[in-house]
Design a protein around this motif. Structure first.
Motif, PDB file in Angstrom:
ATOM      1  N   LEU A   3       0.822  -1.210   0.000  1.00 16.44           N
ATOM      2  CA  LEU A   3       0.000   0.000   0.000  1.00 16.44           C
ATOM      3  C   LEU A   3       0.855   1.260   0.000  1.00 16.44           C
ATOM      4  N   ARG A   4       1.996   1.207   0.714  1.00 20.32           N
ATOM      5  CA  ARG A   4       2.828   2.406   0.750  1.00 20.32           C
ATOM      6  C   ARG A   4       3.392   2.726  -0.633  1.00 20.32           C
ATOM      7  N   GLN A   5       3.632   1.694  -1.449  1.00 20.42           N
ATOM      8  CA  GLN A   5       4.089   1.950  -2.810  1.00 20.42           C
ATOM      9  C   GLN A   5       3.021   2.694  -3.607  1.00 20.42           C
ATOM     10  N   LEU A   6       1.777   2.285  -3.417  1.00 17.83           N
ATOM     11  CA  LEU A   6       0.674   2.962  -4.109  1.00 17.83           C
ATOM     12  C   LEU A   6       0.508   4.390  -3.592  1.00 17.83           C
ATOM     13  N   GLU A   7       0.693   4.569  -2.289  1.00 19.94           N
ATOM     14  CA  GLU A   7       0.624   5.916  -1.710  1.00 19.94           C
ATOM     15  C   GLU A   7       1.708   6.805  -2.317  1.00 19.94           C
ATOM     16  N   GLU A  40       8.101  -0.455  -9.951  1.00 17.26           N
ATOM     17  CA  GLU A  40       8.322  -0.525 -11.404  1.00 17.26           C
ATOM     18  C   GLU A  40       8.909  -1.880 -11.799  1.00 17.26           C
ATOM     19  N   ARG A  41       9.815  -2.411 -10.988  1.00 18.71           N
ATOM     20  CA  ARG A  41      10.379  -3.738 -11.291  1.00 18.71           C
ATOM     21  C   ARG A  41       9.304  -4.813 -11.204  1.00 18.71           C
ATOM     22  N   GLU A  42       8.435  -4.701 -10.204  1.00 19.29           N
ATOM     23  CA  GLU A  42       7.367  -5.684 -10.056  1.00 19.29           C
ATOM     24  C   GLU A  42       6.395  -5.646 -11.235  1.00 19.29           C
ATOM     25  N   LEU A  43       6.118  -4.441 -11.716  1.00 18.38           N
ATOM     26  CA  LEU A  43       5.166  -4.294 -12.827  1.00 18.38           C
ATOM     27  C   LEU A  43       5.825  -4.477 -14.185  1.00 18.38           C
ATOM     28  N   ASP A  59       2.859   6.261 -19.954  1.00 15.23           N
ATOM     29  CA  ASP A  59       1.550   5.693 -20.281  1.00 15.23           C
ATOM     30  C   ASP A  59       1.165   4.610 -19.270  1.00 15.23           C
ATOM     31  N   ALA A  60       2.161   3.814 -18.853  1.00 13.26           N
ATOM     32  CA  ALA A  60       1.883   2.783 -17.845  1.00 13.26           C
ATOM     33  C   ALA A  60       1.491   3.419 -16.516  1.00 13.26           C
ATOM     34  N   GLY A  61       2.160   4.512 -16.157  1.00 12.13           N
ATOM     35  CA  GLY A  61       1.825   5.216 -14.922  1.00 12.13           C
ATOM     36  C   GLY A  61       0.423   5.794 -14.968  1.00 12.13           C
ATOM     37  N   GLN A  62       0.055   6.364 -16.129  1.00 11.13           N
ATOM     38  CA  GLN A  62      -1.299   6.897 -16.286  1.00 11.13           C
ATOM     39  C   GLN A  62      -2.333   5.803 -16.111  1.00 11.13           C
ATOM     40  N   ALA A  63      -2.032   4.594 -16.618  1.00 14.41           N
ATOM     41  CA  ALA A  63      -2.976   3.479 -16.494  1.00 14.41           C
ATOM     42  C   ALA A  63      -3.070   3.000 -15.046  1.00 14.41           C
ATOM     43  N   ALA A  64      -1.953   3.068 -14.320  1.00 13.46           N
ATOM     44  CA  ALA A  64      -1.941   2.561 -12.949  1.00 13.46           C
ATOM     45  C   ALA A  64      -2.545   3.521 -11.937  1.00 13.46           C
ATOM     46  N   LEU A  65      -2.440   4.825 -12.205  1.00 11.75           N
ATOM     47  CA  LEU A  65      -2.810   5.829 -11.205  1.00 11.75           C
ATOM     48  C   LEU A  65      -4.237   5.698 -10.680  1.00 11.75           C
TER      49      LEU A  65
END
Length: 295
Positions: A3-7, A40-43, A59-65
C-alpha cells in the motif's frame, strides 16, 4: 505490491516531484525513490519519466494511477466501515471552494466538527474548472463551484446553493448607467472587467459572447466578484458579476444582459455512488443548511 508503494505513486504523480512527495508522505526522499523503483520492477514497466525537471507519468503510470487511488480509497473505506459500526466517523474531509461565494462555510465547518470531531478537515481555494477536475480525480471530496444552470459536469452530483442572473455593473456616471439592459454587441466598445478563465461565471459569459458572434475586450481580471465591482465603481470598465452583488452596492448600477445568462453556485461531489462516511456526513450538514434557507 504494498500500500505504501501505491501511496508514493499517487503522491509523486500529484506533486510531479519526488522530494515534495516525500515531504507530503513524511518520509525521506530516497525511501520514495526506492519504493517506486521496486514497484516498477514488479510491474515490469517504468511508471515515471524522470528525464525532465518535472517528473511525469508514463503511459503505464497513467494506467496505474486511478487503480492506485481506488485501492487506497478502499482501504480507507474498510476502516471507515468498522468505525461506523461503533457510530464514530473518522477520516479526512477535503473541501475545495471558489474564492467568493454565499456560503457561511465557517459555521458549517464548526457545526460539522462539533458533530464529528474525529474527522480531519482540509480546505483550499481554486477556480471552478480545477475544482471539478480535482473532484473527479479523487483529490478532494466536496466542492463549492460555479456551473451553468443547464449543465451538470459528468461524473459529478450537485445541490444548488444559489441560481441567479449574470449582469453588468457600471459606475453611476458610465454611459450604460442609464440603460436597463444591454446586448452583448453593445459591450464591444467598452473595456470589460471579469473573473479569470476557468471560473464558472467567466465560462458562461465567454460562451454567451461566442453565441452572439461578438468579440469583447477583457481589460481587467480580478479574483472575486466584489473586486470586479470595486474596479467598476472606480470607472475602470464594465464588470461582469452576479446580480445580487450588483444590486446590493450603492456605488454601481446593475444593467441586465440581453439575452439573460445565469449561473449556479453548487455543492458538488463525486457522482459515482461511492461516498465515504465523512463526506456523507458533511453533505448531510450542508444540505440541511440549504433546506433551512429555503433553497
Amino acid at each position: 505490491m504494498e500500500l505504501r508503494q501505491l501511496e508514493y505513486l499517487v503522491a509523486v504523480a500529484e506533486e510531479a516531484n519526488f522530494t515534495r512527495a516525500a515531504d507530503r508522505c513524511h518520509v525521506a526522499q530516497p525511501a520514495v525513490s526506492a519504493q517506486i523503483a521496486r514497484l516498477e520492477r514488479e510491474l515490469g514497466r517504468p511508471l515515471f519519466d524522470r528525464s525532465r525537471r518535472a517528473v511525469r507519468l508514463t503511459d503505464a503510470g497513467q494506467a496505474a494511477l486511478p487503480h492506485a487511488r481506488a485501492a487506497l480509497a478502499a482501504v480507507t473505506d474498510v476502516a471507515a466501515a468498522v468505525d461506523e459500526v461503533g457510530a464514530v466517523i473518522r477520516g479526512t474531509l477535503r473541501i475545495g471552494t471558489v474564492a467568493s461565494h454565499d456560503v457561511d462555510l465557517a459555521s458549517l465547518l464548526a457545526d460539522f466538527h462539533d458533530r464529528h470531531p474525529a474527522v480531519d478537515i482540509s480546505l483550499n481555494t481554486d477556480d471552478s474548472d480545477t475544482l471539478i477536475t480535482r473532484l473527479r480525480d479523487g483529490r478532494i471530496d466536496v466542492a463549492i463551484a460555479s456551473i451553468a444552470v443547464d449543465e451538470t459536469p459528468a461524473s459529478v452530483a450537485v445541490a444548488t446553493i444559489t441560481d441567479q442572473a449574470i449582469v453588468a455593473a457600471v459606475s453611476t456616471g458610465h454611459p450604460l448607467a442609464a440603460h436597463r439592459s444591454v446586448g452583448f454587441g453593445e459591450l464591444v466598445g467598452f473595456p470589460l472587467i471579469a473573473l479569470p478563465r476557468g471560473t464558472g461565471l467567466r465560462r458562461q459569459f465567454d460562451g454567451a459572447c461566442a453565441a452572439a458572434g461578438v468579440s469583447v475586450r477583457i481589460a481587467l481580471e480580478a479574483g472575486t466578484p466584489s473586486a470586479l465591482a470595486d474596479l467598476a465603481a472606480r470607472e475602470l470598465g464594465v464588470a461582469i458579476v452576479p446580480e445580487s452583488l450588483a444590486r446590493a452596492r450603492p456605488d454601481v448600477v446593475c444593467v441586465e444582459l440581453r439575452p439573460q445568462i445565469r449561473a449556479r453556485l453548487v455543492w458538488a461531489w463525486r457522482g459515482d455512488g461511492r461516498v465515504d462516511p465523512a463526506t456523507g456526513a458533511f453533505l448531510h450538514v450542508a444540505r440541511t443548511a440549504l433546506t433551512g434557507q429555503g433553497r
